[in-house]
Scaffold this motif. Structure first.
Motif, mmCIF file in Angstrom:
data_model
loop_
_atom_site.group_PDB
_atom_site.id
_atom_site.type_symbol
_atom_site.label_atom_id
_atom_site.label_comp_id
_atom_site.label_asym_id
_atom_site.label_seq_id
_atom_site.Cartn_x
_atom_site.Cartn_y
_atom_site.Cartn_z
ATOM 1 N N GLN A 1 12.104 -3.726 -44.496
ATOM 2 C CA GLN A 1 13.239 -4.565 -44.875
ATOM 3 C C GLN A 1 12.731 -6.008 -45.057
ATOM 4 O O GLN A 1 11.604 -6.320 -44.674
ATOM 5 C CB GLN A 1 14.293 -4.535 -43.753
ATOM 6 N N PRO A 2 13.571 -6.894 -45.568
ATOM 7 C CA PRO A 2 13.147 -8.289 -45.700
ATOM 8 C C PRO A 2 12.669 -8.856 -44.355
ATOM 9 O O PRO A 2 13.313 -8.649 -43.318
ATOM 10 C CB PRO A 2 14.419 -8.998 -46.182
ATOM 11 N N GLY A 3 11.538 -9.542 -44.391
ATOM 12 C CA GLY A 3 10.972 -10.106 -43.166
ATOM 13 C C GLY A 3 10.126 -9.124 -42.377
ATOM 14 O O GLY A 3 9.611 -9.479 -41.321
ATOM 15 N N GLU A 4 9.973 -7.921 -42.886
ATOM 16 C CA GLU A 4 9.109 -6.943 -42.207
ATOM 17 C C GLU A 4 7.805 -6.797 -42.980
ATOM 18 O O GLU A 4 7.766 -6.928 -44.204
ATOM 19 C CB GLU A 4 9.816 -5.593 -42.070
ATOM 20 N N PHE A 5 6.739 -6.512 -42.249
ATOM 21 C CA PHE A 5 5.431 -6.449 -42.878
ATOM 22 C C PHE A 5 4.598 -5.323 -42.275
ATOM 23 O O PHE A 5 4.903 -4.810 -41.194
ATOM 24 C CB PHE A 5 4.695 -7.787 -42.757
ATOM 25 N N CYS A 6 3.539 -4.977 -42.996
ATOM 26 C CA CYS A 6 2.672 -3.878 -42.586
ATOM 27 C C CYS A 6 1.298 -4.127 -43.195
ATOM 28 O O CYS A 6 1.191 -4.581 -44.333
ATOM 29 C CB CYS A 6 3.256 -2.564 -43.110
ATOM 30 N N LYS B 1 4.829 -1.004 -38.609
ATOM 31 C CA LYS B 1 5.358 -2.201 -39.249
ATOM 32 C C LYS B 1 5.754 -3.187 -38.161
ATOM 33 O O LYS B 1 5.785 -2.853 -36.968
ATOM 34 C CB LYS B 1 6.562 -1.854 -40.112
ATOM 35 N N ALA B 2 6.057 -4.394 -38.575
ATOM 36 C CA ALA B 2 6.510 -5.405 -37.635
ATOM 37 C C ALA B 2 7.507 -6.299 -38.354
ATOM 38 O O ALA B 2 7.564 -6.330 -39.586
ATOM 39 C CB ALA B 2 5.334 -6.218 -37.116
ATOM 40 N N SER B 3 8.277 -7.011 -37.555
ATOM 41 C CA SER B 3 9.328 -7.881 -38.094
ATOM 42 C C SER B 3 9.038 -9.319 -37.693
ATOM 43 O O SER B 3 8.780 -9.615 -36.517
ATOM 44 C CB SER B 3 10.674 -7.425 -37.526
ATOM 45 N N LEU B 4 9.099 -10.204 -38.676
ATOM 46 C CA LEU B 4 8.868 -11.625 -38.360
ATOM 47 C C LEU B 4 9.882 -12.121 -37.335
ATOM 48 O O LEU B 4 9.517 -12.798 -36.372
ATOM 49 C CB LEU B 4 8.957 -12.466 -39.636
ATOM 50 N N SER B 5 11.139 -11.778 -37.510
ATOM 51 C CA SER B 5 12.166 -12.266 -36.577
ATOM 52 C C SER B 5 11.903 -11.763 -35.164
ATOM 53 O O SER B 5 12.012 -12.521 -34.189
ATOM 54 C CB SER B 5 13.554 -11.821 -37.036
ATOM 55 N N GLU B 6 11.566 -10.479 -35.050
ATOM 56 C CA GLU B 6 11.299 -9.941 -33.707
ATOM 57 C C GLU B 6 10.074 -10.595 -33.090
ATOM 58 O O GLU B 6 10.055 -10.919 -31.900
ATOM 59 C CB GLU B 6 11.126 -8.425 -33.772
ATOM 60 N N LYS B 7 9.039 -10.780 -33.899
ATOM 61 C CA LYS B 7 7.829 -11.416 -33.359
ATOM 62 C C LYS B 7 8.114 -12.858 -32.936
ATOM 63 O O LYS B 7 7.660 -13.310 -31.883
ATOM 64 C CB LYS B 7 6.703 -11.371 -34.387
#
Lengths: 120, 120
Positions: free
Chosen positions: B70-75, A3-9
């Motif tokens: 969580q919110p803002g996370e994607f896969c 998974k990935a996080s928009l904020s982290e990216k």
């Protein structure tokens, strides 16, 4: 399947107007971009583009009207339609479009045309 | 080129596991779906799927591991990979995938297989 996080990216992005690829699927890419200022007028011959604001505010100007996007708002710019994007202060924006779409579409701009396929 | 708001579009959805199309581009669709409970195991032969959580939390189970979003996370779930989605309490999720992708992929489920192409 990580998974990935928009904020982290977004925290990894330190330049403006340089889209970064965070997901690839079905020949399309989800890109993140930070924008501030005014982008050149252009269109894309063969690509529709979806813009979704994550943080901040942006405007998409068309020749005959303007769309203002707040966080959580989105707009599709159809292929062939001339437009330019802008933001008064830095905004964080998701872009969904075909892989290898040139950010400046039909034009090449020394300052704004960005390298394609930069994955973060 | 009208804009739209994720929050407003989600407020129009009153059922679960029934994706609604909010944008169409390049043969792909951005769909919104509210989910709660456990979806059936399935895979998609020809479609990759991107899940991005807007509100709440969801899990994507694969046969050998689980991803919690969580919110803002994607896969991205690649084509051919068996998976099932679930949420303890209702979550609001963006799905990006090719137009006309059946939500239950290779299976048909009386309860969960949803109509395609429902635009809101």
């Amino acid at each position: 399947m990580p998974k990935a996080s928009l904020s982290e990216k977004f925290s990894l992005i330190h330049d403006q107007w340089r889209p970064k690829v965070v997901a690839q699927l079905n020949g399309q890419e989800l890109k993140l971009v930070k924008i501030a200022g005014v982008f050149p007028w252009h269109h894309h011959d063969d690509e529709d583009e979806l813009f979704l604001v994550w943080r901040g505010q942006m405007r998409i100007e068309f020749r005959d009207h303007t769309v203002e996007l707040q966080p959580g708002e989105f707009c599709v710019v159809p292929r062939g339609v001339e437009h330019r994007t802008m933001a008064g202060t830095e905004a964080e924006v998701l872009v969904f479009e075909p892989a290898a779409t040139r950010n400046t579409g039909n034009i090449v701009d020394e300052k704004f045309t960005a390298p394609n396929g930069v994955v973060i």
